[in-house]
Design a protein around this motif. Structure first.
Motif, PDB file in Angstrom:
ATOM      1  N   MET A   1      29.569  -9.771 -33.002  1.00  0.00           N
ATOM      2  CA  MET A   1      28.773  -8.580 -32.669  1.00  0.00           C
ATOM      3  C   MET A   1      27.369  -9.024 -32.253  1.00  0.00           C
ATOM      4  O   MET A   1      26.629  -9.608 -33.039  1.00  0.00           O
ATOM      5  CB  MET A   1      28.689  -7.647 -33.881  1.00  0.00           C
ATOM      6  CG  MET A   1      27.858  -6.398 -33.634  1.00  0.00           C
ATOM      7  SD  MET A   1      27.937  -5.256 -35.023  1.00  0.00           S
ATOM      8  CE  MET A   1      27.326  -6.277 -36.368  1.00  0.00           C
ATOM      9  N   THR A   5      25.515  -5.072 -27.976  1.00  0.00           N
ATOM     10  CA  THR A   5      26.516  -4.114 -28.434  1.00  0.00           C
ATOM     11  C   THR A   5      25.887  -3.094 -29.362  1.00  0.00           C
ATOM     12  O   THR A   5      26.126  -1.887 -29.246  1.00  0.00           O
ATOM     13  CB  THR A   5      27.668  -4.844 -29.146  1.00  0.00           C
ATOM     14  OG1 THR A   5      28.286  -5.747 -28.240  1.00  0.00           O
ATOM     15  CG2 THR A   5      28.694  -3.852 -29.667  1.00  0.00           C
ATOM     16  N   VAL A   6      25.073  -3.566 -30.303  1.00  0.00           N
ATOM     17  CA  VAL A   6      24.401  -2.656 -31.235  1.00  0.00           C
ATOM     18  C   VAL A   6      23.497  -1.690 -30.475  1.00  0.00           C
ATOM     19  O   VAL A   6      23.459  -0.479 -30.764  1.00  0.00           O
ATOM     20  CB  VAL A   6      23.584  -3.453 -32.273  1.00  0.00           C
ATOM     21  CG1 VAL A   6      22.773  -2.516 -33.163  1.00  0.00           C
ATOM     22  CG2 VAL A   6      24.507  -4.332 -33.111  1.00  0.00           C
ATOM     23  N   VAL A   9      25.579   0.977 -28.752  1.00  0.00           N
ATOM     24  CA  VAL A   9      26.099   1.940 -29.727  1.00  0.00           C
ATOM     25  C   VAL A   9      25.049   3.001 -30.043  1.00  0.00           C
ATOM     26  O   VAL A   9      25.327   4.215 -30.008  1.00  0.00           O
ATOM     27  CB  VAL A   9      26.544   1.228 -31.014  1.00  0.00           C
ATOM     28  CG1 VAL A   9      26.778   2.239 -32.138  1.00  0.00           C
ATOM     29  CG2 VAL A   9      27.806   0.413 -30.767  1.00  0.00           C
ATOM     30  N   ALA A 129      31.072   3.375 -32.306  1.00  0.00           N
ATOM     31  CA  ALA A 129      30.777   1.992 -32.697  1.00  0.00           C
ATOM     32  C   ALA A 129      32.020   1.121 -32.634  1.00  0.00           C
ATOM     33  O   ALA A 129      31.990  -0.002 -32.101  1.00  0.00           O
ATOM     34  CB  ALA A 129      30.186   1.970 -34.102  1.00  0.00           C
ATOM     35  N   LEU A 133      32.778  -2.177 -30.087  1.00  0.00           N
ATOM     36  CA  LEU A 133      33.107  -3.487 -30.631  1.00  0.00           C
ATOM     37  C   LEU A 133      34.337  -4.076 -29.937  1.00  0.00           C
ATOM     38  O   LEU A 133      34.499  -5.298 -29.866  1.00  0.00           O
ATOM     39  CB  LEU A 133      33.351  -3.390 -32.138  1.00  0.00           C
ATOM     40  CG  LEU A 133      32.100  -3.167 -32.998  1.00  0.00           C
ATOM     41  CD1 LEU A 133      32.499  -2.943 -34.452  1.00  0.00           C
ATOM     42  CD2 LEU A 133      31.134  -4.346 -32.884  1.00  0.00           C
ATOM     43  N   LEU A 190      29.513  -0.762 -37.992  1.00  0.00           N
ATOM     44  CA  LEU A 190      28.918  -2.035 -37.572  1.00  0.00           C
ATOM     45  C   LEU A 190      28.757  -2.986 -38.750  1.00  0.00           C
ATOM     46  O   LEU A 190      29.006  -4.194 -38.627  1.00  0.00           O
ATOM     47  CB  LEU A 190      27.564  -1.779 -36.909  1.00  0.00           C
ATOM     48  CG  LEU A 190      27.597  -1.054 -35.559  1.00  0.00           C
ATOM     49  CD1 LEU A 190      26.175  -0.771 -35.077  1.00  0.00           C
ATOM     50  CD2 LEU A 190      28.356  -1.861 -34.523  1.00  0.00           C
ATOM     51  N   THR A 193      32.559  -3.897 -40.430  1.00  0.00           N
ATOM     52  CA  THR A 193      33.428  -4.840 -39.719  1.00  0.00           C
ATOM     53  C   THR A 193      32.999  -6.291 -39.910  1.00  0.00           C
ATOM     54  O   THR A 193      33.777  -7.208 -39.637  1.00  0.00           O
ATOM     55  CB  THR A 193      33.450  -4.513 -38.212  1.00  0.00           C
ATOM     56  OG1 THR A 193      32.113  -4.405 -37.722  1.00  0.00           O
ATOM     57  CG2 THR A 193      34.185  -3.207 -37.957  1.00  0.00           C
ATOM     58  N   ARG A 194      31.783  -6.498 -40.364  1.00  0.00           N
ATOM     59  CA  ARG A 194      31.348  -7.877 -40.649  1.00  0.00           C
ATOM     60  C   ARG A 194      32.102  -8.453 -41.843  1.00  0.00           C
ATOM     61  O   ARG A 194      32.324  -9.662 -41.930  1.00  0.00           O
ATOM     62  CB  ARG A 194      29.846  -7.916 -40.924  1.00  0.00           C
ATOM     63  CG  ARG A 194      28.984  -7.510 -39.731  1.00  0.00           C
ATOM     64  CD  ARG A 194      27.522  -7.567 -40.048  1.00  0.00           C
ATOM     65  NE  ARG A 194      27.083  -8.915 -40.387  1.00  0.00           N
ATOM     66  CZ  ARG A 194      25.839  -9.229 -40.724  1.00  0.00           C
ATOM     67  NH1 ARG A 194      24.901  -8.280 -40.761  1.00  0.00           N
ATOM     68  NH2 ARG A 194      25.515 -10.472 -41.000  1.00  0.00           N
ATOM     69  N   GLN A 200      37.845  -2.062 -37.823  1.00  0.00           N
ATOM     70  CA  GLN A 200      37.642  -1.642 -36.433  1.00  0.00           C
ATOM     71  C   GLN A 200      38.871  -0.911 -35.898  1.00  0.00           C
ATOM     72  O   GLN A 200      38.769   0.188 -35.351  1.00  0.00           O
ATOM     73  CB  GLN A 200      37.343  -2.867 -35.586  1.00  0.00           C
ATOM     74  CG  GLN A 200      37.167  -2.595 -34.107  1.00  0.00           C
ATOM     75  CD  GLN A 200      36.897  -3.894 -33.362  1.00  0.00           C
ATOM     76  OE1 GLN A 200      36.188  -4.768 -33.843  1.00  0.00           O
ATOM     77  NE2 GLN A 200      37.475  -4.017 -32.189  1.00  0.00           N
TER      78      GLN A 200
END
Length: 257
Positions: A1, A5-6, A9, A129, A133, A190, A193-194, A200
């Protein structure tokens, strides 16, 4: 990510929030003329996004389990709407209610309306979001579908708040505050998913089920109501063609890349 991307979003979530204030900005005569086509256009974009972008990506990420999550989301949204006693996306009925026409399905308390809206916005933010991703293309299609269906929905919510006796300023402040919950949903995905990558695909499947319910149950029946059926059908087909055209253009470009 990555940071881009952030950023995408939260730009999409911000635009979605602006759509939530449309009821207090756009002129009432214009809305009355355009709402049938806009609701139909929203149905077309939602349904084409579900079947061409969201569910295929969810299945790729989660396999056949994606269908179970989508089905559970569809059923849960139906039960939630029945429990709240509010047909959340019936924007044209809500607009009529604002002009003094009684409607037995309207919520008895503005708090019930705003609570339903907040829950819905959390899901929209999470869906946007999760889609970004996967890819920018899936993100743009999902964000566009969310923003387009948000407009008639929030116009209806604004009309109902005004019909309940709320002032213009109070209605807009309340709706603006509710829009912030979309950022909460996006941030949750966000961050989540880390630590849990499968989240996701699960979120996309849940979004697919909820989008399918909104498009097929809440919005699509509007095509058969009222005298201006041509406007509704044209709006619906434009929504289908827009997302479908983008999808197949992307596939064509990918096949020749």
């Amino acid at each position: 990510m990555d940071a881009n991307t952030v950023l995408l979003v939260f730009i999409a979530v911000g635009l979605d929030g602006l759509a939530g204030l449309a009821g207090g900005v756009l002129s009432e005569p214009w809305l009355q003329r355009r709402l049938p086509a806009l609701v139909a256009f929203a149905a077309g974009t939602l349904l084409s996004t579900v079947f061409l972008e969201v569910l295929p990506e969810a299945v790729e990420a989660r396999g056949e389990a994606a269908f179970a999550w989508a089905f559970a989301s569809f059923v849960a949204l139906a039960l939630m709407e029945w429990a709240l006693g509010h047909h959340h996306h019936d924007a044209e009925v809500a607009a009529g209610h604002a002009h003094g026409h009684a409607h037995p399905g309207a919520p008895t308390l503005p708090s019930a309306l705003l609570a339903s809206d907040a829950l819905h916005n959390v899901g929209d933010g999470a869906a946007v979001a999760a889609a970004f991703l996967v890819s920018p293309q899936a993100g743009f299609a999902t964000a566009f579908a969310v923003i387009v269906h948000e407009l008639p929905q929030e116009v209806g919510d604004y009309a109902l708040l005004r019909a309940a006796g709320w002032s213009r300023a109070r209605s807009l402040v309340a709706l603006a505050a509710v829009q912030l919950t979309a950022a909460v949903g996006a941030a949750g995905v966000l961050l989540g998913t880390r630590y849990l990558p499968s989240l996701q695909g699960t979120v996309l499947a849940i979004a697919g089920g909820s989008f399918l319910y909104i498009g097929a149950v809440d919005l699509l029946p509007e095509l058969r109501r009222g005298p201006d059926s041509r406007q509704r059908v044209v709006g619906f087909l434009c929504g289908l063609l827009l997302i479908g055209g983008l999808h197949f253009a992307e596939a064509f470009a990918g096949g020749h890349g």
